[in-house]
Design a protein around this motif. Sequence first.
Motif, PDB file in Angstrom:
ATOM      1  N   LEU A  77       0.887  -1.271   0.005  1.00 55.38           N
ATOM      2  CA  LEU A  77       0.031   0.143   0.141  1.00 55.38           C
ATOM      3  C   LEU A  77       0.922   1.151   0.006  1.00 55.38           C
ATOM      4  O   LEU A  77       0.484   2.139  -0.506  1.00 55.38           O
ATOM      5  N   PHE A  78       1.897   1.130   0.364  1.00 54.77           N
ATOM      6  CA  PHE A  78       2.771   2.478   0.756  1.00 54.77           C
ATOM      7  C   PHE A  78       4.097   2.105  -0.254  1.00 54.77           C
ATOM      8  O   PHE A  78       4.637   1.458  -0.395  1.00 54.77           O
ATOM      9  N   ASN A  79       4.477   3.604  -0.776  1.00 58.77           N
ATOM     10  CA  ASN A  79       5.830   3.717  -1.445  1.00 58.77           C
ATOM     11  C   ASN A  79       6.959   3.071  -0.330  1.00 58.77           C
ATOM     12  O   ASN A  79       7.153   3.528   0.712  1.00 58.77           O
ATOM     13  N   TYR A  80       7.805   2.562  -1.408  1.00 55.25           N
ATOM     14  CA  TYR A  80       9.103   2.197  -0.672  1.00 55.25           C
ATOM     15  C   TYR A  80       9.968   3.470  -0.305  1.00 55.25           C
ATOM     16  O   TYR A  80      10.675   3.540   0.736  1.00 55.25           O
ATOM     17  N   GLN A  81      10.024   4.244  -1.241  1.00 58.86           N
ATOM     18  CA  GLN A  81      11.065   5.301  -1.112  1.00 58.86           C
ATOM     19  C   GLN A  81      10.406   6.530  -1.863  1.00 58.86           C
ATOM     20  O   GLN A  81       9.840   6.482  -2.760  1.00 58.86           O
ATOM     21  N   SER A  82      10.578   7.791  -1.186  1.00 61.52           N
ATOM     22  CA  SER A  82      10.233   9.128  -2.132  1.00 61.52           C
ATOM     23  C   SER A  82      11.561  10.045  -1.994  1.00 61.52           C
ATOM     24  O   SER A  82      12.353  10.037  -0.746  1.00 61.52           O
ATOM     25  N   ARG A  83      11.495  10.892  -3.008  1.00 58.84           N
ATOM     26  CA  ARG A  83      12.824  12.008  -2.859  1.00 58.84           C
ATOM     27  C   ARG A  83      11.697  13.293  -3.326  1.00 58.84           C
ATOM     28  O   ARG A  83      11.196  13.274  -4.539  1.00 58.84           O
ATOM     29  N   ASP A  84      11.965  14.317  -2.651  1.00 63.19           N
ATOM     30  CA  ASP A  84      11.066  15.611  -2.737  1.00 63.19           C
ATOM     31  C   ASP A  84      11.783  16.521  -2.296  1.00 63.19           C
ATOM     32  O   ASP A  84      12.882  16.752  -1.749  1.00 63.19           O
ATOM     33  N   ILE A  85      11.493  17.654  -2.739  1.00 66.31           N
ATOM     34  CA  ILE A  85      11.843  19.255  -2.337  1.00 66.31           C
ATOM     35  C   ILE A  85      10.591  19.690  -1.660  1.00 66.31           C
ATOM     36  O   ILE A  85       9.601  19.862  -2.171  1.00 66.31           O
ATOM     37  N   TRP A  86      10.980  20.170  -0.434  1.00 66.24           N
ATOM     38  CA  TRP A  86       9.807  20.723   0.385  1.00 66.24           C
ATOM     39  C   TRP A  86      10.329  22.156   0.849  1.00 66.24           C
ATOM     40  O   TRP A  86      11.606  22.529   0.693  1.00 66.24           O
ATOM     41  N   THR A  87       9.339  23.087   0.647  1.00 69.47           N
ATOM     42  CA  THR A  87       9.719  24.430   1.466  1.00 69.47           C
ATOM     43  C   THR A  87       8.989  24.482   2.793  1.00 69.47           C
ATOM     44  O   THR A  87       7.726  24.317   2.609  1.00 69.47           O
ATOM     45  N   LEU A  88       9.628  24.997   3.758  1.00 66.14           N
ATOM     46  CA  LEU A  88       8.870  24.939   5.130  1.00 66.14           C
ATOM     47  C   LEU A  88       9.028  26.464   5.416  1.00 66.14           C
ATOM     48  O   LEU A  88       9.907  27.116   5.376  1.00 66.14           O
ATOM     49  N   SER A  89       7.619  27.023   5.808  1.00 64.57           N
ATOM     50  CA  SER A  89       7.585  28.294   6.468  1.00 64.57           C
ATOM     51  C   SER A  89       6.482  28.297   7.543  1.00 64.57           C
ATOM     52  O   SER A  89       5.770  27.192   7.630  1.00 64.57           O
ATOM     53  N   GLY A  90       6.272  29.387   7.856  1.00 66.15           N
ATOM     54  CA  GLY A  90       5.106  29.363   9.120  1.00 66.15           C
ATOM     55  C   GLY A  90       5.277  30.492   9.992  1.00 66.15           C
ATOM     56  O   GLY A  90       6.081  31.321   9.799  1.00 66.15           O
ATOM     57  N   HIS A  91       4.301  30.587  10.857  1.00 63.75           N
ATOM     58  CA  HIS A  91       4.239  31.756  11.915  1.00 63.75           C
ATOM     59  C   HIS A  91       3.695  31.032  13.297  1.00 63.75           C
ATOM     60  O   HIS A  91       2.816  30.096  13.058  1.00 63.75           O
ATOM     61  N   ASP A  92       4.065  31.662  14.323  1.00 65.83           N
ATOM     62  CA  ASP A  92       3.606  31.051  15.576  1.00 65.83           C
ATOM     63  C   ASP A  92       3.479  29.365  15.717  1.00 65.83           C
ATOM     64  O   ASP A  92       4.611  28.848  15.571  1.00 65.83           O
ATOM     65  N   ASN A  93       2.309  28.768  15.603  1.00 64.96           N
ATOM     66  CA  ASN A  93       2.266  27.421  15.631  1.00 64.96           C
ATOM     67  C   ASN A  93       1.870  26.790  14.231  1.00 64.96           C
ATOM     68  O   ASN A  93       1.408  25.555  14.420  1.00 64.96           O
ATOM     69  N   ILE A  94       1.944  27.569  13.502  1.00 65.36           N
ATOM     70  CA  ILE A  94       1.367  27.197  12.135  1.00 65.36           C
ATOM     71  C   ILE A  94       2.618  26.682  11.234  1.00 65.36           C
ATOM     72  O   ILE A  94       3.413  27.661  10.882  1.00 65.36           O
ATOM     73  N   LEU A  95       2.744  25.401  10.764  1.00 65.70           N
ATOM     74  CA  LEU A  95       3.788  25.231  10.016  1.00 65.70           C
ATOM     75  C   LEU A  95       3.043  25.064   8.414  1.00 65.70           C
ATOM     76  O   LEU A  95       2.128  24.588   8.317  1.00 65.70           O
ATOM     77  N   ILE A  96       3.836  25.534   7.498  1.00 65.80           N
ATOM     78  CA  ILE A  96       3.252  25.498   6.140  1.00 65.80           C
ATOM     79  C   ILE A  96       4.157  24.654   5.294  1.00 65.80           C
ATOM     80  O   ILE A  96       5.479  25.287   5.070  1.00 65.80           O
ATOM     81  N   LEU A  97       3.757  23.421   4.868  1.00 63.49           N
ATOM     82  CA  LEU A  97       4.646  22.480   4.105  1.00 63.49           C
ATOM     83  C   LEU A  97       4.490  22.474   2.653  1.00 63.49           C
ATOM     84  O   LEU A  97       3.047  22.394   2.345  1.00 63.49           O
ATOM     85  N   GLN A  98       5.100  22.859   1.721  1.00 63.79           N
ATOM     86  CA  GLN A  98       5.061  22.730   0.194  1.00 63.79           C
ATOM     87  C   GLN A  98       5.755  22.014  -0.246  1.00 63.79           C
ATOM     88  O   GLN A  98       7.114  21.973  -0.310  1.00 63.79           O
ATOM     89  N   ASN A  99       5.468  21.233  -1.407  1.00 63.00           N
ATOM     90  CA  ASN A  99       6.036  20.584  -2.246  1.00 63.00           C
ATOM     91  C   ASN A  99       5.915  20.869  -3.633  1.00 63.00           C
ATOM     92  O   ASN A  99       4.851  21.206  -4.245  1.00 63.00           O
ATOM     93  N   LEU A 100       7.156  21.772  -3.943  1.00 60.67           N
ATOM     94  CA  LEU A 100       6.888  22.462  -5.264  1.00 60.67           C
ATOM     95  C   LEU A 100       6.817  21.539  -6.666  1.00 60.67           C
ATOM     96  O   LEU A 100       6.299  21.898  -7.473  1.00 60.67           O
ATOM     97  N   GLU A 101       7.300  20.382  -6.409  1.00 64.98           N
ATOM     98  CA  GLU A 101       7.202  19.386  -7.626  1.00 64.98           C
ATOM     99  C   GLU A 101       5.648  19.027  -7.804  1.00 64.98           C
ATOM    100  O   GLU A 101       5.212  18.962  -8.905  1.00 64.98           O
ATOM    101  N   SER A 102       5.177  18.516  -6.754  1.00 62.80           N
ATOM    102  CA  SER A 102       3.815  18.099  -6.970  1.00 62.80           C
ATOM    103  C   SER A 102       2.817  18.913  -6.720  1.00 62.80           C
ATOM    104  O   SER A 102       1.585  18.918  -7.217  1.00 62.80           O
TER     105      SER A 102
END
Length: 164
Positions: free
Chosen positions: A52-77
């Motif tokens: 059911l699950f992928n064996y491996q993945s390679r991604d580029i993430w962009t992490l940003s946010g404020h206070d206790n909010i984390l914003i995670l973006q995958n620019l490729e997908s």
Amino acid sequence: MRKILLVVLSFVFLCAHAQLLKGGVSEEYIPQGFFGSWGVISKLDSSNNPTLFNYQSRDIWTLSGHDNILILQNLESGARSEITVKDKSKDNRTLKFEREKVVENKDSTKIIYREIVQFMLLGNNFSGTDKFIVEKYDENNTLIKKDEAKYVVEGVKISGKTPY
């Protein structure tokens, strides 16, 4: 004369412009060193249903946010998530969060997707675990199937401020 002086002083005080001071307290739930772009590799460590699950993945993430909010973006997908971080970092190196998504089906069944993440920041790298749980429920809200996977995750900073 006294009345004129009072009127002039009243106009001076009523027409005075002052800046309003505003203040606040900001708690850092997300260590600043996590903000930026990261090259991330996730490898399946264990699962009760590895098909059911992928064996491996390679991604580029962009992490940003404020206070206790984390914003995670995958620019490729194009994927984007806003996550509320509930555990405040005590050592300014650990990031922990959980998220859940419930999908209600037309036949009154549902699927709950859970993710439990814990990362440790080590300079321009981080490592940790990402646990996925998929629970399927019937129309009586009885659990009929539970699939789990644990990933080992490692990230290398591509851009952003260095924490040290």
